[in-house]
Design a protein around this motif. Sequence first.
Motif, PDB file in Angstrom:
ATOM      1  N   ALA A   1      37.711  39.513  51.255  1.00  0.00           N
ATOM      2  CA  ALA A   1      36.917  39.948  52.286  1.00  0.00           C
ATOM      3  C   ALA A   1      35.951  41.271  51.794  1.00  0.00           C
ATOM      4  O   ALA A   1      36.526  42.129  51.089  1.00  0.00           O
ATOM      5  N   LEU A   2      34.829  41.368  52.384  1.00  0.00           N
ATOM      6  CA  LEU A   2      33.920  42.754  52.247  1.00  0.00           C
ATOM      7  C   LEU A   2      33.949  42.771  50.535  1.00  0.00           C
ATOM      8  O   LEU A   2      33.610  44.011  50.165  1.00  0.00           O
ATOM      9  N   SER A   3      33.649  41.794  49.943  1.00  0.00           N
ATOM     10  CA  SER A   3      33.352  41.708  48.585  1.00  0.00           C
ATOM     11  C   SER A   3      32.281  40.978  48.046  1.00  0.00           C
ATOM     12  O   SER A   3      32.185  39.793  48.633  1.00  0.00           O
ATOM     13  N   ALA A   4      31.552  41.391  47.156  1.00  0.00           N
ATOM     14  CA  ALA A   4      30.538  40.423  46.408  1.00  0.00           C
ATOM     15  C   ALA A   4      30.720  40.576  44.966  1.00  0.00           C
ATOM     16  O   ALA A   4      31.805  40.820  44.535  1.00  0.00           O
ATOM     17  N   ARG A   5      30.062  39.879  44.347  1.00  0.00           N
ATOM     18  CA  ARG A   5      30.174  39.704  42.535  1.00  0.00           C
ATOM     19  C   ARG A   5      30.559  40.796  42.054  1.00  0.00           C
ATOM     20  O   ARG A   5      31.222  41.060  41.022  1.00  0.00           O
ATOM     21  N   GLN A   6      29.757  42.096  42.612  1.00  0.00           N
ATOM     22  CA  GLN A   6      29.841  43.258  41.910  1.00  0.00           C
ATOM     23  C   GLN A   6      31.301  44.115  42.032  1.00  0.00           C
ATOM     24  O   GLN A   6      31.481  44.847  40.976  1.00  0.00           O
ATOM     25  N   GLY A   7      32.151  43.429  42.865  1.00  0.00           N
ATOM     26  CA  GLY A   7      33.417  44.041  42.877  1.00  0.00           C
ATOM     27  C   GLY A   7      34.320  43.629  41.897  1.00  0.00           C
ATOM     28  O   GLY A   7      35.106  44.291  41.757  1.00  0.00           O
ATOM     29  N   ALA A   8      33.893  42.774  41.008  1.00  0.00           N
ATOM     30  CA  ALA A   8      34.605  42.176  39.647  1.00  0.00           C
ATOM     31  C   ALA A   8      34.010  42.905  38.528  1.00  0.00           C
ATOM     32  O   ALA A   8      34.598  42.732  37.675  1.00  0.00           O
ATOM     33  N   ALA A   9      33.108  43.957  38.928  1.00  0.00           N
ATOM     34  CA  ALA A   9      32.397  44.235  37.766  1.00  0.00           C
ATOM     35  C   ALA A   9      33.220  44.908  36.560  1.00  0.00           C
ATOM     36  O   ALA A   9      33.081  44.837  35.326  1.00  0.00           O
ATOM     37  N   ALA A  10      34.496  45.714  37.000  1.00  0.00           N
ATOM     38  CA  ALA A  10      35.158  46.231  35.905  1.00  0.00           C
ATOM     39  C   ALA A  10      36.229  45.261  35.306  1.00  0.00           C
ATOM     40  O   ALA A  10      36.593  45.770  34.215  1.00  0.00           O
ATOM     41  N   LEU A  11      36.355  44.279  35.927  1.00  0.00           N
ATOM     42  CA  LEU A  11      37.354  43.342  35.565  1.00  0.00           C
ATOM     43  C   LEU A  11      36.868  42.114  34.357  1.00  0.00           C
ATOM     44  O   LEU A  11      37.278  41.991  33.518  1.00  0.00           O
ATOM     45  N   VAL A  12      35.524  41.995  34.488  1.00  0.00           N
ATOM     46  CA  VAL A  12      34.677  40.976  33.865  1.00  0.00           C
ATOM     47  C   VAL A  12      34.909  41.201  32.300  1.00  0.00           C
ATOM     48  O   VAL A  12      35.123  40.586  31.349  1.00  0.00           O
ATOM     49  N   PRO A  13      34.338  42.642  32.070  1.00  0.00           N
ATOM     50  CA  PRO A  13      34.418  42.729  30.403  1.00  0.00           C
ATOM     51  C   PRO A  13      35.804  42.801  29.865  1.00  0.00           C
ATOM     52  O   PRO A  13      36.152  42.548  28.490  1.00  0.00           O
ATOM     53  N   LEU A  14      36.723  43.169  30.403  1.00  0.00           N
ATOM     54  CA  LEU A  14      38.173  42.948  30.301  1.00  0.00           C
ATOM     55  C   LEU A  14      38.731  41.450  29.952  1.00  0.00           C
ATOM     56  O   LEU A  14      39.755  41.129  28.896  1.00  0.00           O
ATOM     57  N   LEU A  15      37.891  40.615  30.536  1.00  0.00           N
ATOM     58  CA  LEU A  15      38.450  39.279  30.331  1.00  0.00           C
ATOM     59  C   LEU A  15      37.269  38.187  29.450  1.00  0.00           C
ATOM     60  O   LEU A  15      37.708  37.109  29.073  1.00  0.00           O
ATOM     61  N   ALA A  16      36.316  38.892  29.299  1.00  0.00           N
ATOM     62  CA  ALA A  16      35.148  38.104  28.693  1.00  0.00           C
ATOM     63  C   ALA A  16      35.306  37.765  27.139  1.00  0.00           C
ATOM     64  O   ALA A  16      34.614  36.955  26.554  1.00  0.00           O
ATOM     65  N   GLY A  17      36.262  38.543  26.569  1.00  0.00           N
ATOM     66  CA  GLY A  17      36.564  38.532  25.218  1.00  0.00           C
ATOM     67  C   GLY A  17      37.413  37.061  24.965  1.00  0.00           C
ATOM     68  O   GLY A  17      37.589  36.421  23.897  1.00  0.00           O
ATOM     69  N   ASP A  18      37.999  36.517  26.193  1.00  0.00           N
ATOM     70  CA  ASP A  18      38.631  35.441  26.132  1.00  0.00           C
ATOM     71  C   ASP A  18      38.154  34.077  26.732  1.00  0.00           C
ATOM     72  O   ASP A  18      38.775  33.080  26.395  1.00  0.00           O
ATOM     73  N   PHE A  19      37.641  34.518  27.755  1.00  0.00           N
ATOM     74  CA  PHE A  19      37.043  33.386  28.719  1.00  0.00           C
ATOM     75  C   PHE A  19      35.328  33.689  29.019  1.00  0.00           C
ATOM     76  O   PHE A  19      35.077  34.603  28.838  1.00  0.00           O
ATOM     77  N   THR A  20      34.895  32.504  29.513  1.00  0.00           N
ATOM     78  CA  THR A  20      33.478  32.444  29.900  1.00  0.00           C
ATOM     79  C   THR A  20      33.667  32.730  31.537  1.00  0.00           C
ATOM     80  O   THR A  20      34.272  31.940  32.480  1.00  0.00           O
ATOM     81  N   VAL A  21      33.512  34.144  31.762  1.00  0.00           N
ATOM     82  CA  VAL A  21      33.947  34.650  33.114  1.00  0.00           C
ATOM     83  C   VAL A  21      32.639  34.495  34.126  1.00  0.00           C
ATOM     84  O   VAL A  21      31.475  34.842  33.877  1.00  0.00           O
ATOM     85  N   ILE A  22      33.067  34.066  35.096  1.00  0.00           N
ATOM     86  CA  ILE A  22      31.920  33.601  36.168  1.00  0.00           C
ATOM     87  C   ILE A  22      32.247  34.304  37.469  1.00  0.00           C
ATOM     88  O   ILE A  22      33.216  34.121  38.051  1.00  0.00           O
ATOM     89  N   SER A  23      31.390  35.451  37.784  1.00  0.00           N
ATOM     90  CA  SER A  23      31.640  35.982  39.032  1.00  0.00           C
ATOM     91  C   SER A  23      30.612  35.559  40.080  1.00  0.00           C
ATOM     92  O   SER A  23      29.271  35.669  39.516  1.00  0.00           O
ATOM     93  N   TYR A  24      30.699  35.643  41.290  1.00  0.00           N
ATOM     94  CA  TYR A  24      29.884  34.850  42.135  1.00  0.00           C
ATOM     95  C   TYR A  24      29.914  35.498  43.467  1.00  0.00           C
ATOM     96  O   TYR A  24      30.767  36.096  43.926  1.00  0.00           O
ATOM     97  N   ASP A  25      28.598  35.244  44.197  1.00  0.00           N
ATOM     98  CA  ASP A  25      28.435  35.751  45.702  1.00  0.00           C
ATOM     99  C   ASP A  25      28.924  34.548  46.425  1.00  0.00           C
ATOM    100  O   ASP A  25      28.446  33.598  46.489  1.00  0.00           O
ATOM    101  N   ARG A  26      30.029  34.743  46.913  1.00  0.00           N
ATOM    102  CA  ARG A  26      30.561  33.710  48.080  1.00  0.00           C
ATOM    103  C   ARG A  26      29.342  33.570  49.148  1.00  0.00           C
ATOM    104  O   ARG A  26      28.499  34.486  49.286  1.00  0.00           O
ATOM    105  N   ARG A  27      29.207  32.556  49.645  1.00  0.00           N
ATOM    106  CA  ARG A  27      27.959  32.335  50.671  1.00  0.00           C
ATOM    107  C   ARG A  27      28.059  33.349  51.805  1.00  0.00           C
ATOM    108  O   ARG A  27      28.841  33.821  52.292  1.00  0.00           O
ATOM    109  N   GLY A  28      26.744  33.735  52.097  1.00  0.00           N
ATOM    110  CA  GLY A  28      26.509  34.914  52.725  1.00  0.00           C
ATOM    111  C   GLY A  28      26.628  36.168  52.324  1.00  0.00           C
ATOM    112  O   GLY A  28      26.448  37.301  53.180  1.00  0.00           O
ATOM    113  N   ARG A  29      26.712  36.202  51.110  1.00  0.00           N
ATOM    114  CA  ARG A  29      26.810  37.561  50.621  1.00  0.00           C
ATOM    115  C   ARG A  29      25.842  37.874  49.314  1.00  0.00           C
ATOM    116  O   ARG A  29      25.459  36.636  48.723  1.00  0.00           O
TER     117      ARG A  29
END
Length: 257
Positions: free
Chosen positions: A30-58
């Motif tokens: 709730a109350l989060s868009a894709r930018q909410g994962a901004a700090a987590l993405v680079p920590l995972l991107a070395g191992d995965f293709t990380v997809i962060s998205y805006d849920r509908r309406g956001r």
Amino acid sequence: MVQTVQSADGTTIAYEQDGSGPPLILVGGALSARQGAAALVPLLAGDFTVISYDRRGRGDSTDTPPYAVEREIEDLRALAGAAGGPVQLYGHSSGAILCLEAVAAGLPVDKVAVYEPPYFTHRVKDEPWQVFLNEIQALADAGHWSQAVEAFIRHTGAHFDEGIKQSPWWPAAVALAPTLPYDLTLTADAVVPEERFGSIAVPVLALYGSTSPDWAAAAAAAVASSVKDGHQGIVPGQGHGADPKVLAPFLIGFFRD
């Protein structure tokens, strides 16, 4: 770079893709868009293709009423298709519930990790969930978005004072108020749907923070026991908003194992 994919009902879903490796979709609460994962993405991107998205309406995604959980599952299906699926899923809070519902509905997934899905493992009788959902829906429909966010935060049991409204993140949260009924619909009566989740055969890791309220541990246990291959994990020193640097090793270890 922001990319888009069309969901089954024509809704445009915006997403960003970083890193390389098996696709991993991050699903916010709730109350989060894709930018909410901004700090987590680079920590995972070395191992995965990380997809962060805006849920509908956001954010940069559009919306197509009326809302239904099935439409959000279709959004994930469209993202998985764009990634070449099957995918792995990580969901936080109500986003965790969306992940579990999507897998139970047949979304092709290899593994699922969830952090503190807001289940309370028993029925709350003092305020039926539909009553509160209707209250938030009415506030949002009337344009009282700030009041809707305040009521939602207070309902979660989190500390709230007027100073919160001066926080830098408050305007962004208020802008997402119309989507609060979506998260409340996902949470429903806050009881784990054990029969439905019993069809989930892929590995599921249910995480909770050691400093979170008791419901978080109980919810993780209930989720892990309801699926065929469930596991629990406790993230030390963390509450509902876990530090990405502490959380990331748990996700990497689970998804890489």
